[in-house]
Design a protein around this motif. Structure first.
Motif, PDB file in Angstrom:
ATOM      1  N   LYS A 103      -2.124   0.044 -12.748  1.00  0.00           N
ATOM      2  CA  LYS A 103      -1.362   1.084 -12.034  1.00  0.00           C
ATOM      3  C   LYS A 103      -0.913   0.585 -10.659  1.00  0.00           C
ATOM      4  CE  LYS A 103      -3.384   5.191 -14.212  1.00  0.00           C
ATOM      5  NZ  LYS A 103      -4.300   6.354 -14.031  1.00  0.00           N
ATOM      6  N   ALA A 104      -1.781  -0.141  -9.971  1.00  0.00           N
ATOM      7  CA  ALA A 104      -1.416  -0.683  -8.660  1.00  0.00           C
ATOM      8  C   ALA A 104      -0.298  -1.709  -8.801  1.00  0.00           C
ATOM      9  CB  ALA A 104      -2.633  -1.321  -7.989  1.00  0.00           C
ATOM     10  N   MET A 105      -0.392  -2.555  -9.820  1.00  0.00           N
ATOM     11  CA  MET A 105       0.650  -3.563 -10.065  1.00  0.00           C
ATOM     12  C   MET A 105       1.981  -2.890 -10.388  1.00  0.00           C
ATOM     13  SD  MET A 105      -0.549  -6.753  -9.840  1.00  0.00           S
ATOM     14  CE  MET A 105       0.675  -7.655 -10.767  1.00  0.00           C
ATOM     15  N   LYS A 106       1.940  -1.896 -11.250  1.00  0.00           N
ATOM     16  CA  LYS A 106       3.183  -1.217 -11.655  1.00  0.00           C
ATOM     17  C   LYS A 106       3.838  -0.537 -10.456  1.00  0.00           C
ATOM     18  CE  LYS A 106       5.056   1.548 -15.420  1.00  0.00           C
ATOM     19  NZ  LYS A 106       4.735   2.272 -16.683  1.00  0.00           N
ATOM     20  N   ALA A 107       2.991   0.030  -9.564  1.00  0.00           N
ATOM     21  CA  ALA A 107       3.522   0.713  -8.382  1.00  0.00           C
ATOM     22  C   ALA A 107       4.112  -0.260  -7.373  1.00  0.00           C
ATOM     23  CB  ALA A 107       2.408   1.536  -7.730  1.00  0.00           C
ATOM     24  N   ALA A 108       3.404  -1.357  -7.108  1.00  0.00           N
ATOM     25  CA  ALA A 108       3.837  -2.288  -6.063  1.00  0.00           C
ATOM     26  C   ALA A 108       4.828  -3.325  -6.558  1.00  0.00           C
ATOM     27  CB  ALA A 108       2.617  -2.998  -5.455  1.00  0.00           C
ATOM     28  N   PHE A 109       4.714  -3.731  -7.831  1.00  0.00           N
ATOM     29  CA  PHE A 109       5.545  -4.813  -8.340  1.00  0.00           C
ATOM     30  C   PHE A 109       6.592  -4.349  -9.345  1.00  0.00           C
ATOM     31  CE2 PHE A 109       1.725  -6.767  -6.756  1.00  0.00           C
ATOM     32  CZ  PHE A 109       2.153  -7.961  -6.175  1.00  0.00           C
ATOM     33  N   GLY A 110       6.457  -3.112  -9.835  1.00  0.00           N
ATOM     34  CA  GLY A 110       7.417  -2.608 -10.820  1.00  0.00           C
ATOM     35  C   GLY A 110       8.818  -2.494 -10.251  1.00  0.00           C
ATOM     36  N   ASP A 111       8.898  -2.157  -8.962  1.00  0.00           N
ATOM     37  CA  ASP A 111      10.183  -2.097  -8.260  1.00  0.00           C
ATOM     38  C   ASP A 111      10.354  -3.416  -7.514  1.00  0.00           C
ATOM     39  OD1 ASP A 111      12.427  -1.602  -6.748  1.00  0.00           O
ATOM     40  OD2 ASP A 111      11.529  -0.001  -5.546  1.00  0.00           O
ATOM     41  N   GLU A 112      10.843  -4.435  -8.211  1.00  0.00           N
ATOM     42  CA  GLU A 112      10.936  -5.777  -7.610  1.00  0.00           C
ATOM     43  C   GLU A 112      11.844  -5.784  -6.382  1.00  0.00           C
ATOM     44  OE1 GLU A 112      11.743 -10.454  -8.885  1.00  0.00           O
ATOM     45  OE2 GLU A 112      12.193  -8.835 -10.294  1.00  0.00           O
TER      46      GLU A 112
ATOM     47  N   SER B 176       0.494   7.536  -8.679  1.00  0.00           N
ATOM     48  CA  SER B 176      -0.277   6.951  -9.782  1.00  0.00           C
ATOM     49  C   SER B 176      -1.743   7.371  -9.779  1.00  0.00           C
ATOM     50  CB  SER B 176      -0.210   5.422  -9.702  1.00  0.00           C
ATOM     51  OG  SER B 176      -0.798   4.975  -8.485  1.00  0.00           O
ATOM     52  N   GLY B 177      -2.176   8.061  -8.710  1.00  0.00           N
ATOM     53  CA  GLY B 177      -3.587   8.396  -8.592  1.00  0.00           C
ATOM     54  C   GLY B 177      -4.381   7.336  -7.863  1.00  0.00           C
ATOM     55  N   ILE B 178      -3.689   6.286  -7.400  1.00  0.00           N
ATOM     56  CA  ILE B 178      -4.318   5.235  -6.600  1.00  0.00           C
ATOM     57  C   ILE B 178      -3.933   5.452  -5.145  1.00  0.00           C
ATOM     58  CG2 ILE B 178      -4.666   2.755  -6.291  1.00  0.00           C
ATOM     59  CD1 ILE B 178      -5.349   3.645  -9.086  1.00  0.00           C
ATOM     60  N   ARG B 179      -4.927   5.499  -4.251  1.00  0.00           N
ATOM     61  CA  ARG B 179      -4.663   5.601  -2.823  1.00  0.00           C
ATOM     62  C   ARG B 179      -5.040   4.284  -2.183  1.00  0.00           C
ATOM     63  NH1 ARG B 179      -1.200   8.829  -1.158  1.00  0.00           N
ATOM     64  NH2 ARG B 179      -2.145   8.740   0.918  1.00  0.00           N
ATOM     65  N   ALA B 180      -4.076   3.634  -1.563  1.00  0.00           N
ATOM     66  CA  ALA B 180      -4.293   2.300  -0.996  1.00  0.00           C
ATOM     67  C   ALA B 180      -4.126   2.309   0.515  1.00  0.00           C
ATOM     68  CB  ALA B 180      -3.314   1.304  -1.620  1.00  0.00           C
ATOM     69  N   ASN B 181      -4.886   1.469   1.175  1.00  0.00           N
ATOM     70  CA  ASN B 181      -4.666   1.249   2.601  1.00  0.00           C
ATOM     71  C   ASN B 181      -4.840  -0.233   2.899  1.00  0.00           C
ATOM     72  OD1 ASN B 181      -7.711   1.667   2.400  1.00  0.00           O
ATOM     73  ND2 ASN B 181      -7.519   0.992   4.517  1.00  0.00           N
ATOM     74  N   ALA B 182      -4.059  -0.727   3.853  1.00  0.00           N
ATOM     75  CA  ALA B 182      -4.121  -2.131   4.258  1.00  0.00           C
ATOM     76  C   ALA B 182      -4.946  -2.234   5.531  1.00  0.00           C
ATOM     77  CB  ALA B 182      -2.716  -2.681   4.493  1.00  0.00           C
TER      78      ALA B 182
ATOM     79  N   ALA C 177       0.834  -1.205   0.000  1.00  0.00           N
ATOM     80  CA  ALA C 177       0.000   0.000   0.000  1.00  0.00           C
ATOM     81  C   ALA C 177       0.869   1.255   0.000  1.00  0.00           C
ATOM     82  CB  ALA C 177      -0.931  -0.007   1.213  1.00  0.00           C
ATOM     83  N   LYS C 178       1.945   1.238   0.780  1.00  0.00           N
ATOM     84  CA  LYS C 178       2.852   2.394   0.822  1.00  0.00           C
ATOM     85  C   LYS C 178       3.506   2.630  -0.542  1.00  0.00           C
ATOM     86  CE  LYS C 178       6.637   4.507   3.442  1.00  0.00           C
ATOM     87  NZ  LYS C 178       7.310   5.048   2.247  1.00  0.00           N
ATOM     88  N   MET C 179       3.915   1.545  -1.204  1.00  0.00           N
ATOM     89  CA  MET C 179       4.529   1.688  -2.522  1.00  0.00           C
ATOM     90  C   MET C 179       3.534   2.285  -3.524  1.00  0.00           C
ATOM     91  SD  MET C 179       6.795  -1.821  -2.792  1.00  0.00           S
ATOM     92  CE  MET C 179       7.681  -1.363  -4.290  1.00  0.00           C
ATOM     93  N   ILE C 180       2.277   1.853  -3.415  1.00  0.00           N
ATOM     94  CA  ILE C 180       1.237   2.389  -4.301  1.00  0.00           C
ATOM     95  C   ILE C 180       1.016   3.878  -4.017  1.00  0.00           C
ATOM     96  CG2 ILE C 180      -1.221   2.289  -4.867  1.00  0.00           C
ATOM     97  CD1 ILE C 180      -1.037  -0.776  -4.313  1.00  0.00           C
ATOM     98  N   ASN C 181       0.937   4.217  -2.734  1.00  0.00           N
ATOM     99  CA  ASN C 181       0.692   5.619  -2.354  1.00  0.00           C
ATOM    100  C   ASN C 181       1.851   6.530  -2.733  1.00  0.00           C
ATOM    101  OD1 ASN C 181      -1.810   4.968  -1.276  1.00  0.00           O
ATOM    102  ND2 ASN C 181      -1.005   4.652   0.790  1.00  0.00           N
ATOM    103  N   ASP C 182       3.067   6.001  -2.667  1.00  0.00           N
ATOM    104  CA  ASP C 182       4.258   6.808  -2.979  1.00  0.00           C
ATOM    105  C   ASP C 182       4.500   6.954  -4.479  1.00  0.00           C
ATOM    106  OD1 ASP C 182       4.669   7.078  -0.285  1.00  0.00           O
ATOM    107  OD2 ASP C 182       6.309   5.616  -0.162  1.00  0.00           O
ATOM    108  N   SER C 183       3.726   6.222  -5.288  1.00  0.00           N
ATOM    109  CA  SER C 183       4.008   6.178  -6.726  1.00  0.00           C
ATOM    110  C   SER C 183       3.458   7.370  -7.496  1.00  0.00           C
ATOM    111  CB  SER C 183       3.430   4.892  -7.324  1.00  0.00           C
ATOM    112  OG  SER C 183       1.998   4.931  -7.306  1.00  0.00           O
TER     113      SER C 183
END
Length: 326
Positions: free
Chosen positions: A274-283, A59-65, A51-57
């Motif tokens: 967008k969520a995948m690219k934010a969280a998984f793009g930086d392996e 990308s316009g996606i706001r995630a919370n766990a 969620a932090k990786m998504i929020n820091d990206s």
């Protein structure tokens, strides 16, 4: 009175302006609530990290766990729209998708479920107090055993493994259906002899017990493990490395299911991509979230053993990584 009316009008204008500003900020923002599990397990830090990786990206996606009761709860909460995505055991996801296996899903197949990525093996830990005289799963007969929350993935795994050893919950001295944190207390207070917990190696709950109680890991191996894998193909063999926990000095053979990130067709291809690219793009960044990811995750493994079809957004992401997926 005029002054008071003027104050009310000013407050109303300011309030409206605030609402409009808030609406403007919200425009173009998609919110993603990710279900995880107990705060003492691995799901929660993994979901929080993603969620932090998504929020820091940006990308316009706001995630919370969100901390939840685990896999079964998460699947039901996604079906009701309470969650947008979740981490869950691949066997539980399969049951929910096909409407089989667990009473919570039987006859209620949820064909909207989609996989985002397989994350890491979730190892069945059968932890026993050293003073309880338990050396095999068969020795659990007549003992007080923590089998996980009612309806949890751990409870289902415990039932299947005990079945391989010719046991049912009725054969236990006491089947304790409690959360991992409650299970820790019961083990510490000698009110439980053993504990089942399906979780990534290195989970804080297991580490905490090992720090405070003399424990051993009970193996799942031999013909029993072979029959388990034959009947339930979502299991894999997994050896828990020596020194994974205090006092565990030898490698212990066991079995595992797999933690999987899932969502539904309610989420658009663009959102999930967008969520995948934010969280998984930086392996490298993803693998740094937790050792369970660090030692196990790869793009190739992320698309193997899928319990439900990949979401189109995930397909787009993995194709960009050079994988042949559909």
């Amino acid at each position: 009175m005029k002054n008071r009316n003027k104050q009310f009008m000013t407050a109303a204008v300011l309030g409206t302006a605030t609402l409009l500003a808030g609406a403007a900020l919200a425009q173009g923002t998609t919110f993603l609530t990710i279900g995880s599990g107990s705060t003492t397990g691995v799901y929660f830090p993994v979901a929080t990290g993603m969620a932090k990786m998504i929020n820091d990206s940006g990308s316009g996606i706001r995630a919370n766990a969100r901390s939840t009761g685990g896999s079964v709860f998460n699947m039901n909460a996604m079906a009701s729209g309470e969650l947008n995505a979740a981490v869950a055991q691949n066997d539980v996801v399969y049951y929910a998708y096909t409407g089989t296996g667990l009473d919570a899903f039987k006859g209620k197949a949820d064909k909207k479920i989609r996989t985002m990525a397989v994350l890491y093996p979730e190892v069945l830990h059968v932890l026993a107090r050293k003073d309880a005289g338990i050396n095999s799963v068969a020795d659990l007969k007549g003992k007080k055993v923590v089998i996980g929350d009612l309806g949890s993935g751990t409870e289902q795994t415990a039932a299947q493994v005990m079945e391989a050893y010719g046991l049912k919950f009725d054969d236990l001295g006491q089947a304790l259906r409690v959360s991992p944190s409650q299970g820790i207390s019961l083990m510490q207070d000698k009110r439980a002899d053993a504990l089942f917990y399906t979780v990534g190696v290195g989970a804080s709950a297991i580490a905490q017990i090992a720090q405070t109680v003399d424990v051993k890991l009970v193996p799942v191996a031999g013909n029993q493990a072979a029959s388990l894998l034959k009947k339930y193909p979502f299991y894999v063999r997994y050896n828990i490395p020596a020194k994974s926990y205090k006092g565990i000095d030898v490698t212990v053979p066991g079995v595992a299911v797999q933690a999987t990130l899932v969502t539904t067709t309610d989420e658009s291809e663009d959102t999930i991509y967008k969520a995948m690219k934010a969280a998984f793009g930086d392996e490298k960044g993803l693998k740094a979230i937790h050792p369970a990811l660090g030692t196990n995750f790869s793009y190739a493994k992320a698309v193997k053993g899928l319990p439900a079809p990949l979401h189109p957004g995930a397909v787009k992401f993995f194709k960009e990584q050079g994988l042949s997926v559909k």
